[in-house]
Design an enzyme around this catalytic site. Sequence first.
Site, mmCIF file in Angstrom:
data_model
loop_
_atom_site.group_PDB
_atom_site.id
_atom_site.type_symbol
_atom_site.label_atom_id
_atom_site.label_comp_id
_atom_site.label_asym_id
_atom_site.label_seq_id
_atom_site.Cartn_x
_atom_site.Cartn_y
_atom_site.Cartn_z
ATOM 1 C CG LEU A 131 -1.990 -1.076 1.275
ATOM 2 C CD1 LEU A 131 -2.700 -1.072 2.615
ATOM 3 C CD2 LEU A 131 -2.985 -0.906 0.137
ATOM 4 C CE1 TYR A 148 14.048 6.027 9.930
ATOM 5 C CE2 TYR A 148 12.709 7.398 8.492
ATOM 6 C CZ TYR A 148 13.743 7.272 9.397
ATOM 7 O OH TYR A 148 14.475 8.367 9.770
ATOM 8 C CG ASP A 206 5.064 14.355 10.700
ATOM 9 O OD1 ASP A 206 5.141 15.474 10.139
ATOM 10 O OD2 ASP A 206 5.321 13.290 10.115
#
Length: 428
Positions: free
Chosen positions: A66, A71, A181
């Site tokens: 997806l 990372y 974030d």
Amino acid sequence: MVECTSNWLTVCQPMTASAPGVAVKVDIMAAGPQEVDDLLDGLVSFSSHGLQQIDLKEYFHIIKELGKGGYGKVLLVKDIKTGQRMAMKVLDKVRTSRRSFLLEFSMAFFLSSHPNIIGCNGTAFTTNDYFVFALELAPAGDLLSLILPEVGIPEDAAKRCAVQISSALEFIAEKGLVHMDIKPENVLVFDQECRCVKLTDFGLARAKGAVIRAKAGSVSYMAPEMCVMTLSEGLAAEATLDVWAFGVIIYCLLTGEFPWQVAISDDEGYKRFVDWQTNSQVDNPPVTWSKIPTGILKMFSDLLAIDRSKRSQTTEVLKYMSESWKEETPDSATKQEEENLIQTGSAVQPGEPVCESSHPETERNSDNSQSNASVMSSLSSMSCLLSTDTSESQCEMTPHPQKGHVPETPIMYDDEMSFHVGAEVDIG
């Protein structure tokens, strides 16, 4: 079942009988901000002891990828025994430490009871090369995919998003955490009208008061105090950092543009905003802000207060629900295009950033418990059609829009994507 000496942690059965993993149950409503460090340490410690190594393909059928980032990646998988579909966040062991993984997993699980925060079912394990944990599935991608450049999204949808994101951020702050974030890519949507959105990705989250030694988040949503932070001085993580990013998101939703590129004095857009705020000329905004109706300019002034000590809580938006959030445009074609975005149920095709040149890289806890209860009650009232039915999570996933063409400036940025389903909200 195993009980710890503390009354906030119990160990329950794994999510599925076919896949070994870690499953814990936490009474998060009983945990205040002062307990968050001990709570997370306890979760990390327990999760570490129970973390097992398995062959992913032995227990899950990998349907497709997806999303992918520096990372790791997110996979759509199906439990071989039960047929249940889920998202698996897969983090590369070379790039991710064991503790960082367990901390992100623990925070996601710790906060997952909230209807507008990513669902984390408590399953985590390792493979030879990866750390893995399971999340709910989302059928409609992220909020960025709905934003039309120079248009934004319809007013009602923007208000729904604001109410739900505000509720999630208040909950996070109440638990003594800072997301760090906040951006449209980390807000997942489950229908084109934005009746259901959830906040995701706690890879950069920190406990309130933790000293940040490197700039974290996405530049265009980064508060000015973070932008000018120095390594030697550091910066204490506070909910006001999330409040600032929240204000920028609302501006993007209403205009399809950024108010500035970076909140520093060298940025002309930001400099004009500071001059406007400093001179208190609320009725004479810069051209960039003339697109915003006068009735909600004060809302932005409070959310985006230059002095972080004067910045409002995210719940400030609840005071402005009866105001107009978008100016009427004489261009009927543009208005019709915006309405069609919602009515046809077709997400915007990727191809442009929110504004012409974007750089998507980058505490407020009340001491009065009655005041906190009042705030959360108000948020619940606004989110009047909340539902936790996750039956749609078994449907085939829509691929997440690719954003590789959007210019990015890595800082401390975890661009893995998470997918899940959640509750609905309506604006009366």
